[in-house]
Motif scaffolding. Structure first.
Motif, PDB file in Angstrom:
ATOM      1  N   GLY A  35       0.787  -1.222   0.000  1.00  0.00           N
ATOM      2  CA  GLY A  35       0.000   0.000   0.000  1.00  0.00           C
ATOM      3  C   GLY A  35       0.821   1.276   0.000  1.00  0.00           C
ATOM      4  O   GLY A  35       0.434   2.272  -0.602  1.00  0.00           O
ATOM      5  N   PHE A  36       1.960   1.259   0.679  1.00  0.00           N
ATOM      6  CA  PHE A  36       2.751   2.489   0.814  1.00  0.00           C
ATOM      7  C   PHE A  36       4.211   2.325   0.399  1.00  0.00           C
ATOM      8  O   PHE A  36       5.059   3.116   0.787  1.00  0.00           O
ATOM      9  CB  PHE A  36       2.677   3.005   2.256  1.00  0.00           C
ATOM     10  CG  PHE A  36       1.308   3.466   2.638  1.00  0.00           C
ATOM     11  CD1 PHE A  36       0.818   4.664   2.171  1.00  0.00           C
ATOM     12  CD2 PHE A  36       0.494   2.681   3.431  1.00  0.00           C
ATOM     13  CE1 PHE A  36      -0.452   5.092   2.504  1.00  0.00           C
ATOM     14  CE2 PHE A  36      -0.782   3.100   3.769  1.00  0.00           C
ATOM     15  CZ  PHE A  36      -1.254   4.301   3.306  1.00  0.00           C
ATOM     16  N   ARG A  37       4.480   1.293  -0.383  1.00  0.00           N
ATOM     17  CA  ARG A  37       5.846   1.056  -0.894  1.00  0.00           C
ATOM     18  C   ARG A  37       6.875   1.067   0.246  1.00  0.00           C
ATOM     19  O   ARG A  37       7.943   1.645   0.144  1.00  0.00           O
ATOM     20  CB  ARG A  37       6.227   2.065  -1.966  1.00  0.00           C
ATOM     21  CG  ARG A  37       5.229   2.223  -3.077  1.00  0.00           C
ATOM     22  CD  ARG A  37       5.104   0.947  -3.885  1.00  0.00           C
ATOM     23  NE  ARG A  37       4.108   1.112  -4.940  1.00  0.00           N
ATOM     24  CZ  ARG A  37       2.972   0.448  -4.981  1.00  0.00           C
ATOM     25  NH1 ARG A  37       2.671  -0.397  -4.037  1.00  0.00           N
ATOM     26  NH2 ARG A  37       2.125   0.633  -5.952  1.00  0.00           N
ATOM     27  N   PHE A  38       6.509   0.419   1.328  1.00  0.00           N
ATOM     28  CA  PHE A  38       7.351   0.366   2.524  1.00  0.00           C
ATOM     29  C   PHE A  38       8.683  -0.329   2.253  1.00  0.00           C
ATOM     30  O   PHE A  38       9.670  -0.076   2.925  1.00  0.00           O
ATOM     31  CB  PHE A  38       6.587  -0.374   3.624  1.00  0.00           C
ATOM     32  CG  PHE A  38       7.179  -0.271   4.984  1.00  0.00           C
ATOM     33  CD1 PHE A  38       7.115   0.913   5.685  1.00  0.00           C
ATOM     34  CD2 PHE A  38       7.781  -1.365   5.571  1.00  0.00           C
ATOM     35  CE1 PHE A  38       7.641   1.006   6.954  1.00  0.00           C
ATOM     36  CE2 PHE A  38       8.307  -1.281   6.844  1.00  0.00           C
ATOM     37  CZ  PHE A  38       8.234  -0.093   7.533  1.00  0.00           C
ATOM     38  N   ASP A  39       8.708  -1.197   1.272  1.00  0.00           N
ATOM     39  CA  ASP A  39       9.919  -1.958   0.974  1.00  0.00           C
ATOM     40  C   ASP A  39      10.877  -1.228   0.041  1.00  0.00           C
ATOM     41  O   ASP A  39      11.953  -1.726  -0.241  1.00  0.00           O
ATOM     42  CB  ASP A  39       9.544  -3.309   0.371  1.00  0.00           C
ATOM     43  CG  ASP A  39       8.705  -3.192  -0.884  1.00  0.00           C
ATOM     44  OD1 ASP A  39       8.085  -2.127  -1.085  1.00  0.00           O
ATOM     45  OD2 ASP A  39       8.664  -4.164  -1.659  1.00  0.00           O
ATOM     46  N   GLN A  40      10.534  -0.038  -0.394  1.00  0.00           N
ATOM     47  CA  GLN A  40      11.397   0.689  -1.323  1.00  0.00           C
ATOM     48  C   GLN A  40      12.126   1.822  -0.615  1.00  0.00           C
ATOM     49  O   GLN A  40      11.771   2.987  -0.713  1.00  0.00           O
ATOM     50  CB  GLN A  40      10.568   1.228  -2.481  1.00  0.00           C
ATOM     51  CG  GLN A  40       9.981   0.136  -3.339  1.00  0.00           C
ATOM     52  CD  GLN A  40       9.145   0.685  -4.474  1.00  0.00           C
ATOM     53  OE1 GLN A  40       9.011   1.882  -4.648  1.00  0.00           O
ATOM     54  NE2 GLN A  40       8.580  -0.216  -5.257  1.00  0.00           N
ATOM     55  N   MET A  41      13.153   1.465   0.103  1.00  0.00           N
ATOM     56  CA  MET A  41      14.019   2.443   0.758  1.00  0.00           C
ATOM     57  C   MET A  41      15.250   2.586  -0.132  1.00  0.00           C
ATOM     58  O   MET A  41      16.217   1.844  -0.003  1.00  0.00           O
ATOM     59  CB  MET A  41      14.412   1.963   2.168  1.00  0.00           C
ATOM     60  CG  MET A  41      13.261   1.746   3.091  1.00  0.00           C
ATOM     61  SD  MET A  41      12.393   3.291   3.400  1.00  0.00           S
ATOM     62  CE  MET A  41      10.834   2.695   3.962  1.00  0.00           C
ATOM     63  N   SER A  82       5.610   6.596   6.100  1.00  0.00           N
ATOM     64  CA  SER A  82       4.797   5.492   5.574  1.00  0.00           C
ATOM     65  C   SER A  82       3.983   4.848   6.693  1.00  0.00           C
ATOM     66  O   SER A  82       2.810   4.532   6.509  1.00  0.00           O
ATOM     67  CB  SER A  82       5.686   4.428   4.929  1.00  0.00           C
ATOM     68  OG  SER A  82       6.318   4.920   3.789  1.00  0.00           O
ATOM     69  N   LEU A  83       4.592   4.656   7.856  1.00  0.00           N
ATOM     70  CA  LEU A  83       3.872   4.076   8.989  1.00  0.00           C
ATOM     71  C   LEU A  83       2.765   5.003   9.485  1.00  0.00           C
ATOM     72  O   LEU A  83       1.674   4.547   9.843  1.00  0.00           O
ATOM     73  CB  LEU A  83       4.831   3.742  10.130  1.00  0.00           C
ATOM     74  CG  LEU A  83       5.724   2.535   9.888  1.00  0.00           C
ATOM     75  CD1 LEU A  83       6.746   2.394  11.009  1.00  0.00           C
ATOM     76  CD2 LEU A  83       4.908   1.265   9.752  1.00  0.00           C
ATOM     77  N   LEU A  99      -2.962   6.155   9.859  1.00  0.00           N
ATOM     78  CA  LEU A  99      -4.085   7.066   9.599  1.00  0.00           C
ATOM     79  C   LEU A  99      -5.124   6.421   8.685  1.00  0.00           C
ATOM     80  O   LEU A  99      -6.332   6.575   8.898  1.00  0.00           O
ATOM     81  CB  LEU A  99      -3.576   8.372   8.987  1.00  0.00           C
ATOM     82  CG  LEU A  99      -2.819   9.298   9.944  1.00  0.00           C
ATOM     83  CD1 LEU A  99      -2.210  10.458   9.174  1.00  0.00           C
ATOM     84  CD2 LEU A  99      -3.724   9.794  11.051  1.00  0.00           C
ATOM     85  N   THR A 100      -4.667   5.662   7.698  1.00  0.00           N
ATOM     86  CA  THR A 100      -5.589   4.977   6.802  1.00  0.00           C
ATOM     87  C   THR A 100      -6.363   3.889   7.549  1.00  0.00           C
ATOM     88  O   THR A 100      -7.565   3.729   7.355  1.00  0.00           O
ATOM     89  CB  THR A 100      -4.843   4.372   5.598  1.00  0.00           C
ATOM     90  OG1 THR A 100      -4.080   5.404   4.965  1.00  0.00           O
ATOM     91  CG2 THR A 100      -5.798   3.760   4.597  1.00  0.00           C
ATOM     92  N   ASN A 101      -5.673   3.164   8.428  1.00  0.00           N
ATOM     93  CA  ASN A 101      -6.355   2.167   9.254  1.00  0.00           C
ATOM     94  C   ASN A 101      -7.386   2.816  10.161  1.00  0.00           C
ATOM     95  O   ASN A 101      -8.475   2.290  10.369  1.00  0.00           O
ATOM     96  CB  ASN A 101      -5.358   1.381  10.099  1.00  0.00           C
ATOM     97  CG  ASN A 101      -4.911   0.127   9.416  1.00  0.00           C
ATOM     98  OD1 ASN A 101      -5.606  -0.402   8.565  1.00  0.00           O
ATOM     99  ND2 ASN A 101      -3.757  -0.352   9.794  1.00  0.00           N
ATOM    100  N   TRP A 102      -7.036   3.951  10.714  1.00  0.00           N
ATOM    101  CA  TRP A 102      -7.942   4.696  11.587  1.00  0.00           C
ATOM    102  C   TRP A 102      -9.175   5.143  10.794  1.00  0.00           C
ATOM    103  O   TRP A 102     -10.298   5.009  11.250  1.00  0.00           O
ATOM    104  CB  TRP A 102      -7.184   5.876  12.176  1.00  0.00           C
ATOM    105  CG  TRP A 102      -7.863   6.606  13.273  1.00  0.00           C
ATOM    106  CD1 TRP A 102      -8.546   6.082  14.328  1.00  0.00           C
ATOM    107  CD2 TRP A 102      -7.915   8.025  13.443  1.00  0.00           C
ATOM    108  NE1 TRP A 102      -9.006   7.088  15.146  1.00  0.00           N
ATOM    109  CE2 TRP A 102      -8.634   8.295  14.615  1.00  0.00           C
ATOM    110  CE3 TRP A 102      -7.418   9.096  12.711  1.00  0.00           C
ATOM    111  CZ2 TRP A 102      -8.874   9.577  15.080  1.00  0.00           C
ATOM    112  CZ3 TRP A 102      -7.640  10.368  13.178  1.00  0.00           C
ATOM    113  CH2 TRP A 102      -8.362  10.602  14.343  1.00  0.00           C
TER     114      TRP A 102
END
Length: 125
Positions: A32-38, A53-54, A59-62
């Motif tokens: 969802g947020f390209r967390f693996d692309q550092m 990203s977190l 916020l999206t979960n909320w």
């Protein structure tokens, strides 16, 4: 596994189920947020990107927990982004008022307005 000496099979299954759930959360934030692309060489830049990203994920979960209808509460983050956030729209100013105009051909317009209405009706204490 050699855990059956110390634990019962039910305890082992429960432990692995929790792990599986966490892996689903990690997969969702990666997709969802390209967390693996550092992709920066700077640790600080990657750390800041990870923290943002977190924050966006939380916020999206909320948003999903507080304002989605029951039948859409299990939507994946990527689907939420596609249907609610990546929306072609226009902000129009008329006099002292601002209007948010969506395209008349927007497929998820009913869902979008339903979520927006539920957000507006939230009671903040």
């Amino acid at each position: 596994t050699n855990l059956e000496i110390a634990f019962s099979p039910k305890d082992i299954v429960r432990a692995y189920q929790k792990r599986g759930t966490m892996e689903n959360y990690i997969k969702e934030v990666k997709n969802g947020f390209r967390f693996d692309q550092m992709n920066s060489h700077s640790f600080q830049v990657n750390e800041a990107k990870m923290m943002l990203s977190l924050l966006a994920y939380n916020l999206t979960n909320w948003l999903r927990t507080l304002s989605f209808p029951a039948e859409q509460k299990n939507m994946q983050i990527e689907t939420i982004r596609t249907r609610l956030i990546k929306v072609a729209s226009k902000v129009v100013k008329s006099g002292r008022s601002l209007f948010f105009k969506l395209s008349s051909s927007f497929v998820y317009q009913k869902f979008f307005w339903k979520v927006l209405s539920r957000i507006q009706n939230l009671q903040i204490e």
